[in-house]
Design an enzyme around this catalytic site. Structure first.
Site, PDB file in Angstrom:
ATOM      1  N   GLU A 188     -12.177 -27.743 -13.852  1.00 14.80           N
ATOM      2  CA  GLU A 188     -11.753 -26.353 -13.855  1.00 14.80           C
ATOM      3  C   GLU A 188     -12.415 -25.663 -15.048  1.00 14.80           C
ATOM      4  O   GLU A 188     -12.596 -26.261 -16.101  1.00 14.80           O
ATOM      5  CB  GLU A 188     -10.231 -26.272 -13.944  1.00 14.80           C
ATOM      6  CG  GLU A 188      -9.591 -26.878 -12.715  1.00 14.80           C
ATOM      7  CD  GLU A 188      -8.083 -26.725 -12.672  1.00 14.80           C
ATOM      8  OE1 GLU A 188      -7.535 -25.925 -13.449  1.00 14.80           O
ATOM      9  OE2 GLU A 188      -7.463 -27.417 -11.853  1.00 14.80           O
ATOM     10  N   LYS A 203     -13.986 -42.011  -7.753  1.00 16.31           N
ATOM     11  CA  LYS A 203     -13.258 -40.873  -8.309  1.00 16.31           C
ATOM     12  C   LYS A 203     -12.148 -41.316  -9.261  1.00 16.31           C
ATOM     13  O   LYS A 203     -12.053 -40.840 -10.390  1.00 16.31           O
ATOM     14  CB  LYS A 203     -12.681 -40.036  -7.164  1.00 16.31           C
ATOM     15  CG  LYS A 203     -11.800 -38.884  -7.593  1.00 16.31           C
ATOM     16  CD  LYS A 203     -12.540 -37.907  -8.494  1.00 16.31           C
ATOM     17  CE  LYS A 203     -11.584 -36.916  -9.110  1.00 16.31           C
ATOM     18  NZ  LYS A 203     -11.469 -35.675  -8.402  1.00 16.31           N
ATOM     19  N   PRO A 242      -9.633 -35.614 -30.346  1.00 15.78           N
ATOM     20  CA  PRO A 242      -8.223 -35.960 -30.514  1.00 15.78           C
ATOM     21  C   PRO A 242      -7.352 -34.708 -30.468  1.00 15.78           C
ATOM     22  O   PRO A 242      -7.850 -33.593 -30.596  1.00 15.78           O
ATOM     23  CB  PRO A 242      -8.191 -36.597 -31.906  1.00 15.78           C
ATOM     24  CG  PRO A 242      -9.366 -36.028 -32.631  1.00 15.78           C
ATOM     25  CD  PRO A 242     -10.400 -35.672 -31.600  1.00 15.78           C
ATOM     26  N   GLY A 243      -6.082 -34.905 -30.282  1.00 20.38           N
ATOM     27  CA  GLY A 243      -5.154 -33.779 -30.262  1.00 20.38           C
ATOM     28  C   GLY A 243      -3.984 -34.041 -29.337  1.00 20.38           C
ATOM     29  O   GLY A 243      -3.493 -35.164 -29.235  1.00 20.38           O
ATOM     30  N   LEU A 281     -13.783 -37.286 -26.519  1.00 14.71           N
ATOM     31  CA  LEU A 281     -13.339 -38.031 -27.687  1.00 14.71           C
ATOM     32  C   LEU A 281     -12.681 -37.063 -28.673  1.00 14.71           C
ATOM     33  O   LEU A 281     -12.611 -37.330 -29.860  1.00 14.71           O
ATOM     34  CB  LEU A 281     -14.552 -38.733 -28.322  1.00 14.71           C
ATOM     35  CG  LEU A 281     -14.257 -39.986 -29.154  1.00 14.71           C
ATOM     36  CD1 LEU A 281     -13.659 -41.090 -28.291  1.00 14.71           C
ATOM     37  CD2 LEU A 281     -15.522 -40.492 -29.834  1.00 14.71           C
ATOM     38  N   ASP A 290      -7.055 -22.467   5.997  1.00 16.29           N
ATOM     39  CA  ASP A 290      -5.853 -22.787   5.221  1.00 16.29           C
ATOM     40  C   ASP A 290      -4.630 -22.417   6.042  1.00 16.29           C
ATOM     41  O   ASP A 290      -4.731 -21.645   7.004  1.00 16.29           O
ATOM     42  CB  ASP A 290      -5.871 -22.013   3.895  1.00 16.29           C
ATOM     43  CG  ASP A 290      -5.080 -22.740   2.803  1.00 16.29           C
ATOM     44  OD1 ASP A 290      -5.693 -23.240   1.855  1.00 16.29           O
ATOM     45  OD2 ASP A 290      -3.845 -22.814   2.928  1.00 16.29           O
ATOM     46  N   CYS A 293      -5.200 -33.236 -12.321  1.00 18.36           N
ATOM     47  CA  CYS A 293      -5.962 -34.424 -11.917  1.00 18.36           C
ATOM     48  C   CYS A 293      -5.696 -35.662 -12.762  1.00 18.36           C
ATOM     49  O   CYS A 293      -5.136 -36.629 -12.263  1.00 18.36           O
ATOM     50  CB  CYS A 293      -7.453 -34.111 -11.929  1.00 18.36           C
ATOM     51  SG  CYS A 293      -7.915 -32.975 -10.620  1.00 18.36           S
ATOM     52  N   LEU A 328     -15.395 -31.862  -9.919  1.00 15.92           N
ATOM     53  CA  LEU A 328     -15.487 -30.584 -10.638  1.00 15.92           C
ATOM     54  C   LEU A 328     -14.386 -30.414 -11.674  1.00 15.92           C
ATOM     55  O   LEU A 328     -13.252 -30.815 -11.476  1.00 15.92           O
ATOM     56  CB  LEU A 328     -15.553 -29.397  -9.682  1.00 15.92           C
ATOM     57  CG  LEU A 328     -14.375 -28.961  -8.838  1.00 15.92           C
ATOM     58  CD1 LEU A 328     -13.376 -28.156  -9.645  1.00 15.92           C
ATOM     59  CD2 LEU A 328     -14.897 -28.100  -7.705  1.00 15.92           C
TER      60      LEU A 328
HETATM   61  C1  UDX Z   1     -10.860 -33.526 -14.603  1.00 18.98           C
HETATM   62  C2  UDX Z   1     -12.195 -34.269 -14.563  1.00 18.98           C
HETATM   63  O1  UDX Z   1     -12.956 -33.980 -15.733  1.00 18.98           O
HETATM   64  C3  UDX Z   1     -12.970 -33.873 -13.318  1.00 18.98           C
HETATM   65  O2  UDX Z   1     -14.184 -34.595 -13.243  1.00 18.98           O
HETATM   66  C4  UDX Z   1     -12.112 -34.164 -12.105  1.00 18.98           C
HETATM   67  O3  UDX Z   1     -12.760 -33.787 -10.935  1.00 18.98           O
HETATM   68  C5  UDX Z   1     -10.776 -33.451 -12.216  1.00 18.98           C
HETATM   69  O4  UDX Z   1     -10.129 -33.805 -13.435  1.00 18.98           O
HETATM   70  P1  UDX Z   1     -10.054 -31.078 -15.254  1.00 18.98           P
HETATM   71  O5  UDX Z   1      -8.674 -31.487 -14.845  1.00 18.98           O
HETATM   72  O6  UDX Z   1     -10.554 -29.742 -14.828  1.00 18.98           O
HETATM   73  O7  UDX Z   1     -11.123 -32.145 -14.724  1.00 18.98           O
HETATM   74  O8  UDX Z   1     -10.061 -31.109 -16.842  1.00 18.98           O
HETATM   75  P2  UDX Z   1     -10.924 -31.788 -18.007  1.00 18.98           P
HETATM   76  O9  UDX Z   1     -11.884 -30.828 -18.532  1.00 18.98           O
HETATM   77  O10 UDX Z   1     -11.400 -33.106 -17.610  1.00 18.98           O
HETATM   78  O11 UDX Z   1      -9.757 -31.933 -19.121  1.00 18.98           O
HETATM   79  C6  UDX Z   1      -8.601 -32.723 -18.842  1.00 18.98           C
HETATM   80  C7  UDX Z   1      -7.620 -32.690 -19.990  1.00 18.98           C
HETATM   81  O12 UDX Z   1      -8.083 -33.499 -21.057  1.00 18.98           O
HETATM   82  C8  UDX Z   1      -7.357 -31.314 -20.597  1.00 18.98           C
HETATM   83  O13 UDX Z   1      -5.963 -31.180 -20.795  1.00 18.98           O
HETATM   84  C9  UDX Z   1      -8.094 -31.345 -21.915  1.00 18.98           C
HETATM   85  O14 UDX Z   1      -7.502 -30.517 -22.865  1.00 18.98           O
HETATM   86  C10 UDX Z   1      -7.978 -32.811 -22.287  1.00 18.98           C
HETATM   87  N1  UDX Z   1      -9.047 -33.315 -23.163  1.00 18.98           N
HETATM   88  C11 UDX Z   1     -10.346 -33.333 -22.722  1.00 18.98           C
HETATM   89  C12 UDX Z   1      -8.741 -33.824 -24.416  1.00 18.98           C
HETATM   90  O15 UDX Z   1      -7.572 -33.834 -24.819  1.00 18.98           O
HETATM   91  N2  UDX Z   1      -9.740 -34.326 -25.197  1.00 18.98           N
HETATM   92  C13 UDX Z   1     -11.022 -34.348 -24.793  1.00 18.98           C
HETATM   93  O16 UDX Z   1     -11.868 -34.830 -25.560  1.00 18.98           O
HETATM   94  C14 UDX Z   1     -11.353 -33.842 -23.520  1.00 18.98           C
END
Ligand code: UDX
Length: 451
Positions: A170, A222, A270-271, A268, A44, A278, A168
């Site tokens: 988080e 991706k 809601p909220g 799925l 890094d 990402c 992945l």
């Molecule tokens: C995401 C992808 O899932 C992952 O595969 C990719 O590599 C990086 O982006 P991440 O950003 O860690 O991962 O979060 P994720 O768990 O996917 O949630 C994304 C957002 O969606 C969050 O703000 C979460 O609160 C929201 N979410 C998720 C909803 O509002 N409703 C859902 O049903 C699922």
């Protein structure tokens, strides 16, 4: 270092791995690869980050990772450095894990870190090596970078570029790295595929399927995956908008849809919608890239997905305003949550902090509490007020708004919370609380898309 001869001369020896970029993705990948038994060098440009990692501290919140970092360092298989010459001499397979944020003033991805990592590494590649991109990039990037890599590397065309997108999440980074749903190998030769199969052998052995593609397809997998997930979330949130005016309940609707195995219940919920480092930037960069390629119309719906998602934030503010009696001016609001999702301290494009900011702009006094993201939130939004606990945030509040569904918020007793607030009024921005329990305790309970 006593590198040169040995590993290069023994093709059957396990390849030595470098990981360029030790942020979320890179640190997790480097640590997990070392735990799987490979010799790994993390690289890094941020010396402070390297010092922390070398001292056994993970610079961000990720369950399970700190223990693995200590284990990897103790095994002697993992080190971190800022020296690209060392990386070039050490590595047989170099993983590119730097960030590709959204450009300021544009929807396009900012590729400067990818380009500078390649430019810094390539002059030190004097023998056959594989460079593997993991960063999320616009389709066509790997093809373009191949030319740059071959031109700058002393080993020329002996250095190959492959793409292995990373999926992945988080909060589940270790699990997703060691047991991913699938591995995608975007390659240009059988040799590159063989190298990747060797490096991922322990992961393949435990059952993750491998999909081998060309470079362009690997890059697209991706953004296509993240676009699909974002669309699914915005779909159910669009239904929430309809439910609100039709007097229906989106929570029950989502539940009923989820039993259809063709639809499924994941993503799925809601909220308040999606945020993070990402999904938001990836759908924007994808739409931008498609427009550049002349097929913008094919993914024009992604602009709508983004717009639905943004409306959830302003609609949450509307609900709080309604509960506060029609005006936010002078209202005391307890904002529970700052991270973009639970089990993370990441506040990049966090819906929670966006809502807190809008409430404050509307004249409310907003007090924020998050179990892990307080430091990051305070640095980014110093003008908000911060509390050290849920109850401290809620003390004398006119409205409590749940913005990130941490377990500690889900499990709080509505009676106990009710004892400290000025008024028992709650907006459940994540459909995470039990409406019956709150109403039984005398709370006025509101949630997006529920009557
Ligand atoms: C995401 C992808 O899932 C992952 O595969 C990719 O590599 C990086 O982006 P991440 O950003 O860690 O991962 O979060 P994720 O768990 O996917 O949630 C994304 C957002 O969606 C969050 O703000 C979460 O609160 C929201 N979410 C998720 C909803 O509002 N409703 C859902 O049903 C699922």
């Amino acid at each position: 270092m006593s590198e040169s001869g040995t590993s290069a001369a023994a093709p059957e020896a396990a390849p030595r791995i470098t990981v360029l970029g030790t942020g979320y993705l890179g640190a997790t990948h480097a640590i997990c690869m070392a735990v799987l038994g490979f010799e790994v060098l993390g690289v890094d440009v941020d010396q402070a980050k390297l010092d922390r990692l070398n001292a056994g501290q993970v610079p961000f919140f990720e369950p399970g990772l700190p223990e693995l970092l200590v284990k990897a360092l103790e095994s002697g298989k993992l080190r971190f450095t800022s020296d690209y010459a060392e990386a070039g001499a050490f590595g047989d397979v170099h993983f590119l894990c730097v960030g590709t944020p959204q450009q300021s003033g544009s929807n396009a991805a900012d590729l400067r870190y990818v380009e500078s990592a390649i430019t810094a590494l390539a002059p030190h590649l004097a023998r056959r090596a594989l460079v593997v991109g993991k960063s999320t990039v616009p389709v066509g990037t790997a093809a373009r970078l191949t030319g740059l890599l071959n031109a700058l590397a002393p080993a020329g065309e002996q250095v190959e570029l492959a793409w292995n997108p990373e999926f992945l999440r988080e909060g589940y980074a270790v699990e997703d790295t060691l047991r991913p749903d699938r591995l995608v190998f975007g390659v240009r030769s059988a040799w590159a595929e063989e190298r990747l199969r060797t490096v991922f052998e322990p992961v393949i052995e435990q059952g993750s399927p491998v999909v081998v593609t060309d470079l362009n397809t690997a890059e697209l997998v991706k953004v296509a995956a993240n676009s699909f997930l974002a669309t699914k979330i915005s779909y159910i949130n669009a239904m929430a908008e309809v439910c609100e005016v039709a007097g229906a309940d989106v929570h029950q609707l989502a539940d009923a849809l989820s039993y259809d195995t063709r639809i499924g219940g994941r993503f799925l919920r809601p909220g308040l919608g999606f945020g993070g480092g990402c999904l938001p930037k990836d759908i924007r960069a994808f739409a931008h890239r498609a427009e550049e390629l002349g097929v913008g119309q094919a993914v024009a719906f992604l602009h709508e997905v983004d717009a639905i998602n943004r409306r959830r934030r302003s609609r949450t503010v509307d609900l709080v305003r309604e509960l506060a009696g029609g005006s936010l001016e002078g209202a005391r609001i307890a904002a529970l949550g700052a991270a973009f999702k639970p089990n993370s301290d990441d506040i990049r494009d966090a819906p929670a902090l966006d809502v807190a900011r809008m409430l404050q702009e509307g004249g409310a006094a907003v007090r924020v509490y998050d179990p892990e993201a307080m430091g990051n939130a305070q640095r980014a939004y110093p003008s908000l007020e911060y509390a050290q606990s849920t109850l401290e945030a809620a003390r004398d509040a006119d409205v409590v708004v749940l913005l990130t569904e941490w377990t500690e918020f889900r499990e709080i007793d509505p009676e106990m919370l009710g004892a400290v607030v000025a008024q028992r009024k709650v907006v459940d921005g994540r459909h995470a609380l039990d409406p019956a329990a709150y109403r039984a305790a005398g709370w006025e309970y509101r949630a997006l898309g529920r009557p």
